[in-house]
Motif scaffolding. Structure first.
Motif, PDB file in Angstrom:
ATOM      1  N   PRO A 195       0.814  -1.219   0.000  1.00 20.54           N
ATOM      2  CA  PRO A 195       0.000   0.000   0.000  1.00 20.54           C
ATOM      3  C   PRO A 195       0.851   1.274   0.000  1.00 20.54           C
ATOM      4  N   SER A 196       2.005   1.226   0.654  1.00 19.79           N
ATOM      5  CA  SER A 196       2.834   2.436   0.728  1.00 19.79           C
ATOM      6  C   SER A 196       3.380   2.832  -0.646  1.00 19.79           C
ATOM      7  N   GLN A 197       3.627   1.832  -1.504  1.00 17.38           N
ATOM      8  CA  GLN A 197       4.153   2.104  -2.840  1.00 17.38           C
ATOM      9  C   GLN A 197       3.067   2.060  -3.908  1.00 17.38           C
ATOM     10  N   ASP A 198       1.881   1.563  -3.488  1.00 19.51           N
ATOM     11  CA  ASP A 198       0.744   1.426  -4.402  1.00 19.51           C
ATOM     12  C   ASP A 198       1.108   0.593  -5.638  1.00 19.51           C
ATOM     13  N   GLU A 199       1.856  -0.487  -5.383  1.00 20.81           N
ATOM     14  CA  GLU A 199       2.222  -1.391  -6.489  1.00 20.81           C
ATOM     15  C   GLU A 199       2.633  -2.733  -5.908  1.00 20.81           C
ATOM     16  N   MET A 200       2.728  -3.716  -6.784  1.00 25.29           N
ATOM     17  CA  MET A 200       3.149  -5.049  -6.374  1.00 25.29           C
ATOM     18  C   MET A 200       4.665  -5.031  -6.159  1.00 25.29           C
ATOM     19  N   GLU A 201       5.100  -5.619  -5.044  1.00 21.31           N
ATOM     20  CA  GLU A 201       6.509  -5.655  -4.710  1.00 21.31           C
ATOM     21  C   GLU A 201       6.938  -7.084  -4.380  1.00 21.31           C
TER      22      GLU A 201
END
Length: 417
Positions: free
Chosen positions: A93-99
């Protein structure tokens, strides 16, 4: 057998050095990559276990443990399962992308309750560190090898300089020159020994050359005197005594043999001098003018079937004495092997001279024509040394000499380069 392409010593050693450096850089980078990756992975896993241990301690001490997805998750479950350690990709959620994460899932029973504890750590950061380390390693290796390459090349050039200098002096060495070969010494033992051996060898070769040269000149000179004496005595016999026809025929045959020995002696001397590079004087010789003079000389001997076709003067850079021999032998050979006194044509154009005479039969082995004392199977005469001298002169000045038979014409083509 195919000859390998020649490469300069410094270039070859430098190429080997660079290839070795490239291989070492690639191999070390690969090893460093996997080794660092293993260390980073161990560090990530150690961090995961440390975080998991803190969560367990907090639960045992009745402290409130909150979940911080996707880093830490705490969940009550009914059954204990085996520990799971894996790589996974989840939404951050903090990067708003899949990690990409490294994930540890453990099951612990604490105070009668079974918990599923999941802790994660970003893999991207460790990968960035890994790439930075490998890139730094490659950069350092490249810079180090470039520095060592130029340093090593400079040192090699200085180290090998005596060798290259002596090599150039050896290329300039001439047996016909009175100047001694000038070699430089080196503080390298092998180069110093090589210099001494070259000086010893060149000195011996020069002495042998001078002895051979002196021997050849002496033999040639000594042969002329008895031949002249024999010729004089035969002339006295003919002039002072009555001889019959048979005796006259025998004496005439002896005179011909004497003349043949004289010519043979002269030609051997010429070949020896050419082999010993004694014709060092070079000047511009007008070949066309020389041809005209030779043709006029032969006309005085009632040889009137030689024609010259020349638009411009043909000039060649060579020794004028050898030029005279070259033209004389070419024309003499054409006259000697001409059939029934048919026309002999001489043509000059640009830098090319062609002499053609009539002949009935083609040579069986034209490739052997310029060999010394070569004789055709069906011929009673030998080509002697005349054509061999022609070939030697042409080789000396890098002229192209070739033979061709076409339409009953024996043709010699000479290209003055």
């Amino acid at each position: 057998m195919k000859v390998a392409k020649k490469t300069k010593l410094i270039k070859k050693t430098s190429k080997t050095f660079l290839l070795t450096g490239l291989v070492l850089t690639v191999l070390s980078s690969i090893v460093l990559y996997f080794y660092t990756k293993s260390l980073l992975q161990d560090q990530v896993e150690e961090s995961l276990y440390s975080t998991e241990a803190r969560v367990v301690d907090a639960l045992k001490n009745d402290q409130i443990v909150l979940s911080f997805p996707p880093i830490t998750q705490l969940k009550k479950v009914q059954h204990i399962r085996p520990e799971i350690l894996k790589d996974t990709i989840i939404y951050d959620p903090s990067q708003d992308e899949m990690e990409a994460f490294r994930e540890l899932s453990t099951y612990k029973e604490i105070k009668g309750q079974i918990y599923k504890i999941t802790v994660r750590n970003l893999v991207v950061e460790s990968e960035d560190i890994l790439v930075a380390i490998v890139f730094s390693n490659i950069t350092i290796f490249v810079l180090a090898f470039l520095f060592l390459f130029f340093f090593n090349t400079t040192k090699n050039i200085k180290l090998w300089n005596p060798f290259f200098t002596n090599l150039e002096q050896m290329k300039k060495f001439s047996l016909s020159s009175n100047e001694e070969i000038q070699l430089v010494d080196s503080d390298v033992l092998e180069f110093s020994e090589l210099k001494d051996e070259i000086l010893l060898l060149t000195s011996k070769v020069k002495n042998d050359y001078e002895n051979l040269k002196q021997f050849t000149e002496n033999v040639s000179h000594e042969m002329q005197t008895p031949l002249a004496i024999i010729q004089a005595k035969i002339d006295n016999i003919i002039n002072e005594h009555d001889i019959n026809d048979k005796q006259f025929e025998q004496i005439s045959s002896i005179q011909k043999d004497i003349q043949r020995l004289k010519h043979l002696n002269q030609r051997v001397t010429i070949l020896t001098k050419i082999d010993n590079n004694q014709f060092v004087k070079v000047e511009n010789v007008n070949i066309t003018k020389l041809l005209k003079e030779k043709i006029e000389n032969f006309k005085e001997l009632e040889i009137n079937y030689i024609s010259l076709n020349s638009k411009n003067d043909l000039i060649a850079s060579m020794d004028i004495y050898l030029a005279d021999i070259l033209i004389n032998n070419l024309i003499s050979n054409a006259i000697k092997h001409n059939f029934e006194e048919k026309d002999i044509s001489i043509t000059t154009e640009n830098k090319t001279l062609v002499i053609s005479n009539y002949g009935q039969n083609e040579l069986l082995h034209p490739e052997k024509l310029f060999m010394r004392f070569y004789r055709e199977v069906n011929s009673v005469q030998s080509s002697g040394l005349g054509l061999a001298i022609l070939k030697k002169i042409c080789d000396l000045y890098k002229f192209d000499l070739s033979y061709n038979f076409s339409e009953n014409q024996h043709s010699f083509t000479l290209v003055f380069k």
